[in-house]
Design an enzyme around this catalytic site. Structure first.
Site, PDB file in Angstrom:
ATOM      1  N   LYS A 119      10.359   2.134   5.652  1.00  0.00           N
ATOM      2  CA  LYS A 119       9.356   1.513   6.647  1.00  0.00           C
ATOM      3  C   LYS A 119       9.837   0.251   7.150  1.00  0.00           C
ATOM      4  O   LYS A 119       9.660  -0.215   8.619  1.00  0.00           O
ATOM      5  CB  LYS A 119       7.881   1.514   6.156  1.00  0.00           C
ATOM      6  CG  LYS A 119       6.944   0.914   6.994  1.00  0.00           C
ATOM      7  CD  LYS A 119       6.679   1.743   8.027  1.00  0.00           C
ATOM      8  CE  LYS A 119       5.596   1.216   9.249  1.00  0.00           C
ATOM      9  NZ  LYS A 119       4.788   0.233   8.982  1.00  0.00           N
ATOM     10  N   GLU A 172      11.956  -1.445  15.495  1.00  0.00           N
ATOM     11  CA  GLU A 172      10.693  -1.817  16.408  1.00  0.00           C
ATOM     12  C   GLU A 172      11.016  -3.128  17.106  1.00  0.00           C
ATOM     13  O   GLU A 172      10.727  -3.107  18.471  1.00  0.00           O
ATOM     14  CB  GLU A 172       9.359  -1.733  15.644  1.00  0.00           C
ATOM     15  CG  GLU A 172       8.330  -1.718  16.125  1.00  0.00           C
ATOM     16  CD  GLU A 172       6.910  -1.747  15.160  1.00  0.00           C
ATOM     17  OE1 GLU A 172       6.758  -0.520  14.673  1.00  0.00           O
ATOM     18  OE2 GLU A 172       6.415  -2.638  15.185  1.00  0.00           O
TER      19      GLU A 172
HETATM   20  O1  LIG Z   1       4.001  -1.487  10.706  1.00  0.00           O
HETATM   21  C1  LIG Z   1       3.583  -1.811  11.946  1.00  0.00           C
HETATM   22  C2  LIG Z   1       4.237  -0.460  12.824  1.00  0.00           C
HETATM   23  O2  LIG Z   1       4.878   0.410  12.237  1.00  0.00           O
HETATM   24  C3  LIG Z   1       3.306  -2.890  12.339  1.00  0.00           C
HETATM   25  O3  LIG Z   1       3.134  -3.030  13.804  1.00  0.00           O
HETATM   26  C4  LIG Z   1       3.881  -4.128  11.863  1.00  0.00           C
HETATM   27  O4  LIG Z   1       2.659  -4.998  11.592  1.00  0.00           O
HETATM   28  C5  LIG Z   1       5.194  -4.809  12.331  1.00  0.00           C
HETATM   29  O5  LIG Z   1       5.363  -5.795  12.142  1.00  0.00           O
HETATM   30  P1  LIG Z   1       4.938  -7.273  12.959  1.00  0.00           P
HETATM   31  O6  LIG Z   1       3.634  -7.613  12.608  1.00  0.00           O
HETATM   32  O7  LIG Z   1       5.652  -8.296  12.349  1.00  0.00           O
HETATM   33  O8  LIG Z   1       5.252  -7.008  14.364  1.00  0.00           O
END
Ligand SMILES: O=C(CO)[C@H](O)[C@H](O)COP(=O)(O)O
Length: 305
Positions: free
Chosen positions: A176, A183
């Site tokens: 994850k 992402e």
């Molecule tokens: O788990 C997630 C999606 O899969 C969230 O978007 C997560 O919070 C991403 O990290 P950040 O807050 O640093 O953008």
């Protein structure tokens, strides 16, 4: 009570996951530190609510499955500490937080000493998960994951798609974490691309139309592009949006893991650093640069208003 699960933590993710489990036929008992949240969800949906952790544990048949959907760190740890003395050997605790995998491994060792089984579950899907289903990355023993599998099948987009027993304890949260690092990179690339399109003023490009067109058939079609197309339709100037992007740790952990493993990860690392820059952490660097450049003439420093 067959197919029963306790959901602890009814924030944005936990409440919707409880709803999806309930809609999918699971017997869900919900608990939240602020009991009114659990009661409101129970009234809305017909799920059972427990006012205390003791009541929650008592409401579940053995072996119990409890899913913790709390912020990583103290919130999760304090609930595990409070639950552990109430549980019996064979019960399963699922930690659904965005937690560091090393923490999960240590947590599992502690929990398993009491004979309670532990599963680390990375959950992706955000606010759309209720409707679309969640991607679930789980780590733990085969037996522990088998006990949770009926619920994973409901939470996932399809019973046999969108969830994976990745490996031993810690592997779910590790996968994850890397997912979230990816992402960061994908978001950064899309944002940069749209900024370049916007910068070519002579073409007067309609960014909403470009995004919409790319959604269909292009190599960069993706859910992040779908979301971008959605908000660009409403506002593409984004003048009222402060240029500040928050981060909550997973990008940093991914970059750190890449360093530890000596895996070059420039895109993820730079995407993280761009977020920090947006938060003002590059301001002093820029001030230093401006002063140095001024020292040898040609570019005067600009003064803050
Ligand atoms: O788990 C997630 C999606 O899969 C969230 O978007 C997560 O919070 C991403 O990290 P950040 O807050 O640093 O953008």
């Amino acid at each position: 009570m067959k197919n029963a699960i306790g959901m602890v933590g009814l924030g944005r993710m936990g409440a919707n996951m409880a709803r999806r489990l309930h809609q999918g036929g699971a017997q869900v008992v919900v608990y939240n530190r602020h009991v009114d949240k659990a009661e409101a969800l129970a009234r809305e949906s017909g799920m059972a609510a427990a006012g205390t952790l003791e009541a929650l544990v008592a409401a579940l048949p053995s072996p119990r499955v409890l899913w913790l959907m709390l912020p990583a760190g103290d919130a999760t740890q304090s609930h595990i500490d409070a639950l552990l003395p109430l549980l019996s050997a064979g019960d399963v605790l699922v930690n659904g937080a965005n937690a560091q995998h090393e923490t999960s491994i240590a947590q599992a060792a502690h929990v398993e000493q009491a004979g309670v089984r532990y599963v680390d579950a990375g959950v992706s899907g955000g606010v759309w998960g209720l409707q679309e289903g969640y991607a679930l990355m789980v780590g733990g023993s085969r037996e522990a994951v088998a006990a949770v599998a009926p619920f994973l099948r409901i939470l996932a987009p399809a019973p046999d798609q969108g969830w994976l027993h990745c490996g031993p304890v810690g592997s779910g949260h590790f996968v994850k974490m890397v997912h979230n690092g990816i992402e960061y990179g994908m978001m950064q690339a899309l944002a940069e691309g749209f900024a370049i399109l916007k910068g070519k003023e002579a073409f007067h490009l309609d960014l909403a139309q470009v995004a919409e067109m790319w959604r269909h058939g292009s190599v960069v079609r993706s859910w992040l592009l779908d979301l971008s197309a959605d908000f660009l339709k409403k506002d593409q100037a984004l003048d009222s949006i402060a240029p500040v992007v928050a981060d909550s740790g997973e990008g940093l952990w991914t970059a750190q893991a890449a360093l530890d493993l000596k895996i070059p990860a420039p895109v993820i690392t730079l995407a993280l650093q761009m977020r920090w820059a947006s938060q003002g952490h590059a301001d002093y660097t820029a001030r230093m640069l401006a002063m140095m450049r001024n020292e040898f003439g040609g570019h005067a420093v600009q003064k803050e208003a």
